[in-house]
Write a protein that holds these residues in place. Sequence first.
Motif, mmCIF file in Angstrom:
data_model
loop_
_atom_site.group_PDB
_atom_site.id
_atom_site.type_symbol
_atom_site.label_atom_id
_atom_site.label_comp_id
_atom_site.label_asym_id
_atom_site.label_seq_id
_atom_site.Cartn_x
_atom_site.Cartn_y
_atom_site.Cartn_z
ATOM 1 N N GLU A 207 0.815 -1.219 0.000
ATOM 2 C CA GLU A 207 0.000 0.000 0.000
ATOM 3 C C GLU A 207 0.849 1.270 0.000
ATOM 4 O OE1 GLU A 207 -2.379 -0.857 3.506
ATOM 5 O OE2 GLU A 207 -4.111 -1.202 2.209
ATOM 6 N N LEU A 208 2.142 1.118 -0.251
ATOM 7 C CA LEU A 208 3.024 2.279 -0.306
ATOM 8 C C LEU A 208 2.611 3.235 -1.424
ATOM 9 C CD1 LEU A 208 5.580 3.556 0.935
ATOM 10 C CD2 LEU A 208 6.937 2.247 -0.712
ATOM 11 N N SER A 209 1.925 2.703 -2.424
ATOM 12 C CA SER A 209 1.489 3.526 -3.558
ATOM 13 C C SER A 209 0.508 4.619 -3.133
ATOM 14 C CB SER A 209 0.840 2.643 -4.624
ATOM 15 O OG SER A 209 -0.257 1.921 -4.076
ATOM 16 N N GLN A 217 9.537 13.558 0.474
ATOM 17 C CA GLN A 217 10.970 13.629 0.209
ATOM 18 C C GLN A 217 11.774 12.692 1.109
ATOM 19 O OE1 GLN A 217 12.341 17.685 0.413
ATOM 20 N NE2 GLN A 217 10.667 18.461 -0.857
ATOM 21 N N SER A 218 11.316 12.500 2.345
ATOM 22 C CA SER A 218 12.035 11.600 3.246
ATOM 23 C C SER A 218 11.040 10.698 3.968
ATOM 24 C CB SER A 218 12.859 12.395 4.266
ATOM 25 O OG SER A 218 12.031 13.098 5.161
ATOM 26 N N LEU A 219 11.437 9.432 4.113
ATOM 27 C CA LEU A 219 10.596 8.425 4.739
ATOM 28 C C LEU A 219 11.460 7.567 5.654
ATOM 29 C CD1 LEU A 219 7.898 6.817 4.959
ATOM 30 C CD2 LEU A 219 8.661 5.512 2.951
ATOM 31 N N ARG A 233 15.023 -1.324 -0.409
ATOM 32 C CA ARG A 233 15.258 0.063 -0.798
ATOM 33 C C ARG A 233 14.873 0.301 -2.263
ATOM 34 N NH1 ARG A 233 18.095 3.518 2.410
ATOM 35 N NH2 ARG A 233 18.838 4.673 0.585
ATOM 36 N N SER A 234 15.208 -0.620 -3.122
ATOM 37 C CA SER A 234 14.859 -0.466 -4.540
ATOM 38 C C SER A 234 13.351 -0.414 -4.733
ATOM 39 C CB SER A 234 15.439 -1.626 -5.359
ATOM 40 O OG SER A 234 16.849 -1.617 -5.307
ATOM 41 N N ARG A 235 12.633 -1.215 -3.993
ATOM 42 C CA ARG A 235 11.178 -1.253 -4.121
ATOM 43 C C ARG A 235 10.549 0.055 -3.633
ATOM 44 N NH1 ARG A 235 9.106 -6.828 -1.615
ATOM 45 N NH2 ARG A 235 7.096 -5.880 -2.236
ATOM 46 N N VAL A 236 11.090 0.599 -2.543
ATOM 47 C CA VAL A 236 10.543 1.851 -2.014
ATOM 48 C C VAL A 236 10.793 2.996 -2.991
ATOM 49 C CG1 VAL A 236 10.716 3.574 -0.178
ATOM 50 C CG2 VAL A 236 10.731 1.139 0.386
ATOM 51 N N LEU A 240 8.167 5.324 -5.080
ATOM 52 C CA LEU A 240 8.117 6.757 -4.750
ATOM 53 C C LEU A 240 9.267 7.480 -5.457
ATOM 54 C CD1 LEU A 240 7.389 6.465 -0.911
ATOM 55 C CD2 LEU A 240 5.732 6.778 -2.762
ATOM 56 N N PRO A 241 9.124 7.837 -6.712
ATOM 57 C CA PRO A 241 10.214 8.449 -7.485
ATOM 58 C C PRO A 241 10.700 9.778 -6.904
ATOM 59 C CG PRO A 241 8.425 7.729 -8.925
ATOM 60 C CD PRO A 241 7.917 7.640 -7.530
#
Length: 271
Positions: A207-209, A217-219, A233-236, A240-241
């Motif tokens: 559900e990160l989408s 900008q920061s998570l 990390r790659s998936r996040v 979130l571009p």
Amino acid sequence: MSESSSGVNTSSGSFPKSHSSHYSELSDTHTPLSVEHTPDSGIVATPLPSSRFRFTSWHRLEEHDVRGDQLTCPRVREGPSEDEHSLRDEDIFLRNGRRRRREDEEQRWEERLQENWENCVELNLSYQDLGDPYQLENFTRILRRLIRVERLQLVDNALQDLSSVRLPRCKSLNLHRNHLTSFGQLPKVPEIQHLCLSENSISSLGELSLLQATPIQSLTLRLNPCEFLEDYRSRVFSCLPKLKVLDGIPKLPEDSVPPKLPSSSRLCIIL
């Protein structure tokens, strides 16, 4: 300048003199002390300027101008017991219920105006210990009124679901150490830029989408089960571009590599 136990920034001249007469029964012998260091290294204890008000709800003080948006760390206290509720209801019925209810409504409206949550820009509601249903209900009521808050601290409140809350102007939200299990339980934060969710129980990035349309900008997701997923990390960053920092670490070149797709099933040919 000092900070009272109720979270109100006060100075020695910030309250009218009339308060000293209204609350003179609070003895100075039990007043909390502040410590000052003298040039000769001696220590002098002096009463805090707002100590006499430490047992009083701020919006029940007479002739003061402190508003809800001036509190630095208010507490959500327990409500009255069931016995007090029943006694109060009986009293309302016996004393001309309609008139009494009108007076109560007027008082609640005056308190609502005094709280002034709608004008809060920065607020700390951490460590509330929301063990009573009344507290959680009142806490949620306050959150729904924060229509202008930009920086909000909700640390260690055992929160499980804030999906019914909308914070339209919130840019920085700290939900460290709560009981959230998915991104779907977050409040609506269309303007969020900095989001901390460390030490929750989020196990999936599915559900990160929900954050894709935000300018995040920061998570921070440290100490969540999802941190240990493959290609975490790659998936996040792929989802979130606009994200620049994850868990306190700026985006690295390898974070731009697309995550590996699940390997397709292969047929085994037996000769």
